[in-house]
Design a protein around this motif. Structure first.
Motif, PDB file in Angstrom:
ATOM      1  N   THR A  52       9.246  -0.730   1.656  1.00  0.00           N
ATOM      2  CA  THR A  52      10.000  -0.911   0.353  1.00  0.00           C
ATOM      3  C   THR A  52      10.161   0.196  -0.499  1.00  0.00           C
ATOM      4  O   THR A  52       9.552   1.207  -0.339  1.00  0.00           O
ATOM      5  N   ASP A  53      10.768  -0.066  -1.607  1.00  0.00           N
ATOM      6  CA  ASP A  53      10.932   0.949  -2.499  1.00  0.00           C
ATOM      7  C   ASP A  53       9.697   1.114  -3.460  1.00  0.00           C
ATOM      8  O   ASP A  53       9.468   2.221  -4.004  1.00  0.00           O
ATOM      9  N   HIS A  54       8.819   0.168  -3.315  1.00  0.00           N
ATOM     10  CA  HIS A  54       7.163   0.128  -3.911  1.00  0.00           C
ATOM     11  C   HIS A  54       6.451   0.730  -3.234  1.00  0.00           C
ATOM     12  O   HIS A  54       5.057   0.804  -3.717  1.00  0.00           O
ATOM     13  N   GLY A  55       6.409   0.692  -1.854  1.00  0.00           N
ATOM     14  CA  GLY A  55       5.427   1.115  -0.883  1.00  0.00           C
ATOM     15  C   GLY A  55       5.914   0.464   0.490  1.00  0.00           C
ATOM     16  O   GLY A  55       6.640  -0.174   0.639  1.00  0.00           O
ATOM     17  N   VAL A  56       4.536   0.129   1.356  1.00  0.00           N
ATOM     18  CA  VAL A  56       4.563  -0.278   2.494  1.00  0.00           C
ATOM     19  C   VAL A  56       3.927  -1.814   2.265  1.00  0.00           C
ATOM     20  O   VAL A  56       2.765  -1.965   2.073  1.00  0.00           O
ATOM     21  N   GLU A  59      -2.000   3.914   8.117  1.00  0.00           N
ATOM     22  CA  GLU A  59      -2.365   4.167   9.213  1.00  0.00           C
ATOM     23  C   GLU A  59      -3.871   3.445   9.205  1.00  0.00           C
ATOM     24  O   GLU A  59      -4.514   3.145  10.209  1.00  0.00           O
ATOM     25  N   ASN A  60      -4.355   4.080   8.139  1.00  0.00           N
ATOM     26  CA  ASN A  60      -5.838   3.304   7.995  1.00  0.00           C
ATOM     27  C   ASN A  60      -6.001   1.788   8.152  1.00  0.00           C
ATOM     28  O   ASN A  60      -6.923   1.325   8.839  1.00  0.00           O
ATOM     29  N   TYR A  61      -5.109   1.098   7.235  1.00  0.00           N
ATOM     30  CA  TYR A  61      -5.198  -0.289   7.356  1.00  0.00           C
ATOM     31  C   TYR A  61      -4.755  -0.681   8.868  1.00  0.00           C
ATOM     32  O   TYR A  61      -5.511  -1.842   9.440  1.00  0.00           O
ATOM     33  N   GLN A  62      -3.898  -0.249   9.712  1.00  0.00           N
ATOM     34  CA  GLN A  62      -3.637  -0.678  10.955  1.00  0.00           C
ATOM     35  C   GLN A  62      -4.812  -0.262  11.791  1.00  0.00           C
ATOM     36  O   GLN A  62      -5.191  -1.085  12.940  1.00  0.00           O
ATOM     37  N   VAL A  94       0.851  -1.321   0.045  1.00  0.00           N
ATOM     38  CA  VAL A  94       0.012   0.065   0.086  1.00  0.00           C
ATOM     39  C   VAL A  94       0.898   1.288  -0.129  1.00  0.00           C
ATOM     40  O   VAL A  94       2.022   1.538   0.063  1.00  0.00           O
ATOM     41  N   ARG A  95       0.310   2.407  -0.243  1.00  0.00           N
ATOM     42  CA  ARG A  95       1.050   3.469  -0.402  1.00  0.00           C
ATOM     43  C   ARG A  95       1.148   4.068   1.254  1.00  0.00           C
ATOM     44  O   ARG A  95       0.434   3.559   2.244  1.00  0.00           O
ATOM     45  N   PRO A  96       2.444   4.566   1.609  1.00  0.00           N
ATOM     46  CA  PRO A  96       2.675   5.241   2.887  1.00  0.00           C
ATOM     47  C   PRO A  96       1.649   5.933   3.682  1.00  0.00           C
ATOM     48  O   PRO A  96       1.316   5.563   4.750  1.00  0.00           O
ATOM     49  N   GLU A  97       0.672   6.619   2.818  1.00  0.00           N
ATOM     50  CA  GLU A  97      -0.426   7.424   3.548  1.00  0.00           C
ATOM     51  C   GLU A  97      -1.641   6.657   4.002  1.00  0.00           C
ATOM     52  O   GLU A  97      -2.500   6.979   4.611  1.00  0.00           O
ATOM     53  N   GLU A  98      -1.454   5.441   3.189  1.00  0.00           N
ATOM     54  CA  GLU A  98      -2.879   4.361   3.394  1.00  0.00           C
ATOM     55  C   GLU A  98      -2.262   3.367   4.999  1.00  0.00           C
ATOM     56  O   GLU A  98      -3.233   2.815   5.390  1.00  0.00           O
TER      57      GLU A  98
END
Length: 288
Positions: A252-256, A238-241, A232-236
């Motif tokens: 990772t280089d491609h996101g979290v 917190e919502n997933y957690q 997922v994107r870094p800004e997403e």
């Protein structure tokens, strides 16, 4: 074959139920008792070792009531408590000989066993050092040694790897695996890795009850289809957690990259993955 049977074991303190109608049969091998702090694990082990009287239920050893067996049952037991007391002015060798005397082990045999066990737990070079100079991990290893002095057929270990570093943990797991060939070992912990590789059966304890028991493979099968991997994107993040139980998070280089335990697919691109014991633990102990 030796068998330790718990039949609806209960322990009450006033209105509080610490252990609630626990039934289980321990056989040769390693049973890993896994649960959060205050789940009732220590209370259960203390009843098994005869240090606490059950409020209800019965414990039997190969069909005989342990109450009636008395000293005969105690001779079968080796116990490492969560809070291990020792005399700081004693040397490691003197402490083991003292504990052997308390267990009525003949002196010549005690000397032989002390030397053997100090070597087993890696304290041979420190046997004449005073315990007040020992690290927490060294004291824990000495505790494991004293639990083995009488060559017990039933070995009860409460948080045995507390204070051990990763290398000592591996040494401990190897020792337990070797010992489990011809005895019952009940190992209580809240650290998943302590039991994942060595336990033949895993017992999950929550709120004083055994909520699941089985092999690692069987428990993992119960959670299959409920563990997901997604990026997922870094800004997403917190919502997933906030909405899911996340067992692992890695940038990772491609996101979290998230490893999520959830009943249903948590989002686009999430793929099911094989569960490990950590996922099983999080599934059954997650906040509901």
């Amino acid at each position: 074959m030796l068998e330790l049977t718990l039949n609806k074991i209960t322990k009450k303190y006033g209105r509080k139920i610490a252990v609630d109608h626990v039934s289980y049969a321990c056989r040769m091998g390693v049973d890993g008792l896994l649960g959060e702090n205050c789940a009732g694990k220590t209370t259960l082990l203390r009843m098994i070792c005869g240090l606490l009287e059950p409020s209800d239920g019965e414990i039997r050893c190969s069909g005989d009531s342990v109450d009636r067996m008395g000293a005969q049952y105690r001779r079968l037991l080796g116990y490492l408590p969560q809070e291990f007391g020792y005399y700081p002015e004693f040397t490691a060798r003197k402490f083991l000989l003292y504990m052997a005397a308390l267990k009525a082990i003949p002196k010549e045999l005690a000397v032989e066993k002390a030397e053997e066990l100090l070597k087993l737990v890696g304290l041979e070079q420190e046997q004449n050092s005073r315990l007040k100079t020992f690290s927490g991990g060294m004291i824990r290893r000495l505790g494991i040694a004293q639990a083995l002095l009488n060559d017990p057929e039933i070995l009860v270990l409460d948080e045995p790897t507390s204070g051990l570093d990763p290398k000592e943990r591996i040494r401990f797991r190897n020792i337990i695996s070797e010992l489990s060939r011809d005895r019952i070992i009940l190992l209580s912990t809240h650290i998943v890795s302590d039991v994942e590789y060595i336990a033949d059966e895993i017992l999950l304890m929550k709120g004083g009850e055994l909520i699941k028991t089985g092999s690692m493979e069987w428990l993992a099968a119960q959670v299959r289809g409920r563990v997901w991997d997604c990026c997922v994107r870094p800004e997403e993040t917190e919502n997933y957690q906030a909405h899911y139980s996340v067992s692992n998070l890695r940038n990772t280089d491609h996101g979290v990259r998230l490893r999520i335990v959830a009943e249903e697919c948590p989002g686009p691109g999430a793929k099911p993955v094989d569960p490990d014991l950590e996922d099983v633990y999080l599934y059954y102990f997650r906040e509901v």
